[in-house]
Write an enzyme that holds these catalytic residues in place. Structure first.
Site, short mmCIF file in Angstrom:
data_model
loop_
_atom_site.label_atom_id
_atom_site.label_comp_id
_atom_site.label_asym_id
_atom_site.label_seq_id
_atom_site.Cartn_x
_atom_site.Cartn_y
_atom_site.Cartn_z
N GLU A 77 -21.86 -3.75 28.73
CA GLU A 77 -20.83 -3.76 27.70
C GLU A 77 -21.35 -4.29 26.38
O GLU A 77 -20.59 -4.49 25.45
CB GLU A 77 -19.63 -4.60 28.16
N SER B 159 -12.14 -14.04 29.35
CA SER B 159 -11.62 -14.96 28.34
C SER B 159 -12.73 -15.83 27.75
O SER B 159 -13.82 -15.96 28.32
CB SER B 159 -10.54 -15.86 28.97
#
Length: 380
Positions: A235, A359
């Protein structure tokens, strides 16, 4: 890493720019139709090893294509999950048969994918997933459970699912990485999640005895954690640089708005705009510095940088708008839902930037444990 753009990349840039301009009429359709157009010209899978109907491009050429694509204003990609996440994972961990089956349709833009990772009680803490997959009589798997925040599931043909195949296993043990067809009426249900921005690209996905064949297990049974973590590493890199081109366009839009409203003359807002610009340049150089490396903390650092930056950009957009940021583009009436303009939707969506994709708290734990060597967090 000494990353440079040479004459070969410049030639590739001209080629990419010309092709995008020539096919501008296809942008409006977006979605699957646009993916097929890209695939027919070989623009999907530039960085893959092997020939699956894709062009082959150097790392510099891949960056150039991504930059030109983002700068041109071409539509958002609905095939990026298959191209940029699943495909590199299959190239690293899949069997030859799996690569031959799944990579050519991705390269053609013919099959779209979604990612079945997060669950209601296991979002950033991925090792806590409870979706179960049990062997059936013919050696395949029956999957039962729920995934959430599944991007583009409403359009996907396939989903790669992380499921628990060893009953009673805990944390990252006993997990497997399965490729699951989405067209299973009565066994797979997709429910859109309407966000406060009014959009619904995320979904809940319910599996009720859904089937995955034995041939579609990637890696070994029980070894899914290694495959899943490998996938998350994809990613970053080129996709991060492409993302920053989009960020640059958003910042330019806000800067132009500040000049129109006069907000650029206010010292505090002017300083915030300059800081956003400087931080974006820093992100770019950091992404170039880590491009092609295998640093365990690079993805987490990148996520921390861009998540906070984009959230602050949304807040800056509202500050530049001033009091007008509190009103919609048209008058509200009881018979018509409250409307939002593009900047308002961006601001509301950006509230999630520091949560989805892992997160900030999870990213800091990863950096602390895997890079700095600090003691691991105590988990039940």
């Amino acid at each position: 890493m000494d990353f440079t753009f040479g004459p070969e990349a410049d030639s590739f840039r001209a080629q990419a720019r010309a092709w995008l301009a020539e096919h501008r009429d296809g942008w409006a359709a977006g979605g699957r139709g646009w993916e097929r157009t890209l695939g027919a010209a070989g623009w999907i899978g530039l960085g893959w090893t092997g020939d699956y109907g894709n062009r082959r491009a150097t790392l510099a050429q891949q960056v150039v294509w991504g930059e030109e694509y983002a700068s041109s204003g071409a539509p958002g990609r609905s095939g990026h999950i298959g191209e940029n996440l699943l495909a590199p994972t299959l190239l690293a961990h899949g069997t030859p048969a799996q690569r031959d089956r799944f990579l050519p349709p991705i390269a053609r833009g013919a099959e779209l994918w979604c990612q079945g990772y997060s669950e209601p009680d296991a979002g950033s803490d991925l090792a806590g997933i409870r979706t179960a997959a049990v062997r059936d009589s013919d050696g395949g798997y029956r999957i039962t459970g729920q995934k959430i925040w599944t991007s583009l599931a409403q359009d996907a043909d396939w989903c790669f699912v992380l499921a628990r195949t060893e009953p009673g296993s805990r944390r990252h043990h006993g997990l497997s990485f399965l490729l699951v067809p989405m067209d299973q009426p009565g066994r797979i249900e997709v429910r859109p999640i309407r966000q406060m921005s009014g959009e619904a690209e995320f979904n809940e996905v319910f599996f009720d005895d859904a089937r995955a064949s034995a041939e579609h297990l990637v890696g070994t049974e029980g070894g899914g954690w290694t495959v899943a973590m490998s996938l998350l590493g994809y990613e970053r890199g080129v996709s991060t640089l492409v993302q920053q081109i989009g960020f640059e366009q958003e910042l330019r839009e806000i800067t132009d708005l500040a000049r129109t409203t006069g907000a650029d003359t206010e010292p505090v807002l002017r300083a915030r705009i300059v800081r956003q610009w400087a931080e974006l340049r820093t992100m770019r150089w950091n992404a170039l510095r880590t491009l092609g490396t295998d640093s365990p903390g690079a993805p987490s650092v990148a996520k921390l940088l861009w998540g906070g930056w984009h959230q602050r950009l949304g807040e800056l957009a509202m500050a530049v708008r001033g009091t007008e940021a509190a009103t919609g583009p048209s008058a509200w009436t009881p018979s018509r839902p409250y409307e939002l303009d593009a900047l308002q939707r961006r601001f509301l969506f950006s509230r999630a930037d520091t949560i989805y994709g892992g997160s900030d708290e999870i990213q800091r734990n990863i950096i602390a444990e895997r890079v700095l060597g600090l003691p691991k967090e105590q988990r039940p």
